[in-house]
Motif scaffolding. Structure first.
Motif, PDB file in Angstrom:
ATOM      1  N   PHE A 131      59.931  43.783  22.631  1.00 14.27           N
ATOM      2  CA  PHE A 131      59.756  43.510  21.242  1.00 14.27           C
ATOM      3  C   PHE A 131      59.020  42.384  21.146  1.00 14.27           C
ATOM      4  CE2 PHE A 131      63.061  46.519  20.681  1.00 14.27           C
ATOM      5  CZ  PHE A 131      62.546  47.897  19.961  1.00 14.27           C
TER       6      PHE A 131
ATOM      7  N   HIS B 285      61.271  41.410  14.792  1.00 17.84           N
ATOM      8  CA  HIS B 285      61.116  42.219  15.788  1.00 17.84           C
ATOM      9  C   HIS B 285      62.282  43.169  15.408  1.00 17.84           C
ATOM     10  CE1 HIS B 285      57.577  44.490  17.140  1.00 17.84           C
ATOM     11  NE2 HIS B 285      57.831  44.747  16.752  1.00 17.84           N
TER      12      HIS B 285
ATOM     13  N   GLU C 222      55.359  40.489   6.195  1.00 21.13           N
ATOM     14  CA  GLU C 222      55.005  40.297   7.854  1.00 21.13           C
ATOM     15  C   GLU C 222      54.067  38.861   8.105  1.00 21.13           C
ATOM     16  OE1 GLU C 222      54.380  42.732  12.393  1.00 21.13           O
ATOM     17  OE2 GLU C 222      54.222  43.596   9.904  1.00 21.13           O
TER      18      GLU C 222
ATOM     19  N   PRO D  44      55.986  39.171  21.295  1.00 22.21           N
ATOM     20  CA  PRO D  44      54.793  39.561  21.550  1.00 22.21           C
ATOM     21  C   PRO D  44      54.415  39.169  22.735  1.00 22.21           C
ATOM     22  CG  PRO D  44      55.679  37.408  19.945  1.00 22.21           C
ATOM     23  CD  PRO D  44      57.093  38.714  20.441  1.00 22.21           C
TER      24      PRO D  44
ATOM     25  N   HIS E 185      57.454  47.025   7.595  1.00 20.33           N
ATOM     26  CA  HIS E 185      56.562  46.715   8.849  1.00 20.33           C
ATOM     27  C   HIS E 185      55.783  47.583   9.520  1.00 20.33           C
ATOM     28  CE1 HIS E 185      55.700  45.512  13.041  1.00 20.33           C
ATOM     29  NE2 HIS E 185      56.948  45.846  13.979  1.00 20.33           N
TER      30      HIS E 185
ATOM     31  N   HIS F 100      63.688  44.942  11.853  1.00 21.73           N
ATOM     32  CA  HIS F 100      62.258  45.239  11.534  1.00 21.73           C
ATOM     33  C   HIS F 100      61.910  46.716  12.440  1.00 21.73           C
ATOM     34  CE1 HIS F 100      61.758  42.121   9.506  1.00 21.73           C
ATOM     35  NE2 HIS F 100      61.588  42.798   8.330  1.00 21.73           N
ATOM     36  N   HIS F 101      63.017  46.967  13.128  1.00 19.60           N
ATOM     37  CA  HIS F 101      63.133  48.149  14.023  1.00 19.60           C
ATOM     38  C   HIS F 101      63.931  49.112  14.358  1.00 19.60           C
ATOM     39  CE1 HIS F 101      59.273  49.716  16.046  1.00 19.60           C
ATOM     40  NE2 HIS F 101      58.476  47.856  15.985  1.00 19.60           N
TER      41      HIS F 101
ATOM     42  N   TYR G 292      61.711  48.446   8.343  1.00 18.91           N
ATOM     43  CA  TYR G 292      60.809  49.006   9.075  1.00 18.91           C
ATOM     44  C   TYR G 292      60.030  50.216   8.328  1.00 18.91           C
ATOM     45  CZ  TYR G 292      57.902  51.736  11.689  1.00 18.91           C
ATOM     46  OH  TYR G 292      56.525  52.824  12.665  1.00 18.91           O
TER      47      TYR G 292
ATOM     48  N   PHE H 157      59.631  35.438  16.688  1.00 19.56           N
ATOM     49  CA  PHE H 157      59.403  36.835  16.321  1.00 19.56           C
ATOM     50  C   PHE H 157      59.835  38.253  17.440  1.00 19.56           C
ATOM     51  CE2 PHE H 157      56.109  40.643  17.084  1.00 19.56           C
ATOM     52  CZ  PHE H 157      55.821  40.416  15.322  1.00 19.56           C
TER      53      PHE H 157
END
Length: 270
Positions: free
Chosen positions: A250, A143, A178, A252, A157, A146-147, A153, A139
């Motif tokens: 970033f 993540h 997602e 989780p 996201h 996706h940023h 994004y 992830f």
């Protein structure tokens, strides 16, 4: 399962298995439910909503119980019904429209029978920890991409970031892409590690709880990040900074990937 069969299983079990065998026998007794094509969806929804409900109740009580505000990361924020209901609706919609059909397709291939023997306790714990670490790494990469990639994004996201101050039912307020990505990571890891079905259930329950807690907006003395030593686990304050600042924290759950790559930001530094 008959009493004779249960006794035979207990004789064959190791001490580590005997600890979990009664629980496993109880679960197997509900095989009409657990072998149903609806089980995975019902398990996911009930676990998720069940974990969210206590925080929803706290959000309702918070304006009337000022002492609760000391535990809120944003003391003056309480989610409104116009924020909560779309989040719940999105979760139910995606499970009905996307998750259920995939579950039915998988079940149509033939449900895999559950083994009679429970897993040993230590392998179960080891597999759950490995699944969490693998999910955390997967992830993190997903993540960051996706940023850092505006198209990803914007199209996939951004939906999850529409609520800058998190609350429990916003945990699964996300795009279908997602949701599928996270579900794929979950299933990939338990398959690679060849986890026992009980291990899979324990991992899913823990994973759902940790994700809900991270978005709950409440930092209690017993919150997970306070129980794990040396700052290895970020927790709710860690993830709240990500939602408010976008360019940090970033991962989780754990902090090592952000620490290694320089994207870790402490809530105390805020």
């Amino acid at each position: 399962m008959s009493g004779r069969n249960t006794s035979e299983v207990h004789i064959l079990c190791s001490p580590g298995q005997l600890f979990l065998q009664p629980l496993w026998d109880q679960l197997r007794a509900w095989d009409s439910l657990t072998q149903s094509p609806l089980f995975a969806v019902l398990f996911s929804i009930t676990t998720y909503v069940g974990f969210c409900l206590p925080f929803v109740v706290l959000d309702v009580l918070c304006p009337w119980v000022p002492s609760l505000r000391r535990y809120k990361i944003h003391p003056d924020f309480s989610p409104s019904a116009r924020q909560v209901l779309p989040c719940l609706g999105q979760t139910l919609y995606q499970h009905a429209v996307f998750v259920l059909p995939l579950t039915l397709l998988h079940w149509a291939r033939g449900p895999a029978p559950w083994p009679r023997e429970a897993p040993e306790l230590l392998p179960l714990v080891r597999h759950v920890v490995c699944c969490l670490l693998l999910f955390d790494a997967e992830f993190f990469v997903w993540h960051v991409l996706h940023h850092k990639v505006p198209w990803l994004y914007r199209n996939f996201h951004k939906m999850h970031h529409q609520n800058s101050a998190s609350f429990a039912l916003a945990t699964q307020y996300m795009s279908a892409w997602e949701l599928f990505s996270l579900g794929f990571f979950d299933m990939l890891n338990v398959t690679l590690l060849q986890c026992h079905p009980l291990t899979v259930l324990v991992f899913h329950v823990l994973n759902i709880w940790l994700s809900v807690e991270d978005h709950s907006g409440y930092d209690f003395p017993w919150s997970t990040h306070r129980l794990v030593p040396f700052g290895w686990y970020g927790g709710v304050t860690h993830h709240d900074l990500h939602h408010s600042q976008f360019n940090c924290n970033f991962a989780p759950y754990f902090t090592h990937w952000d620490r290694i790559l320089g994207t870790l930001r402490s809530a105390h530094a805020k």
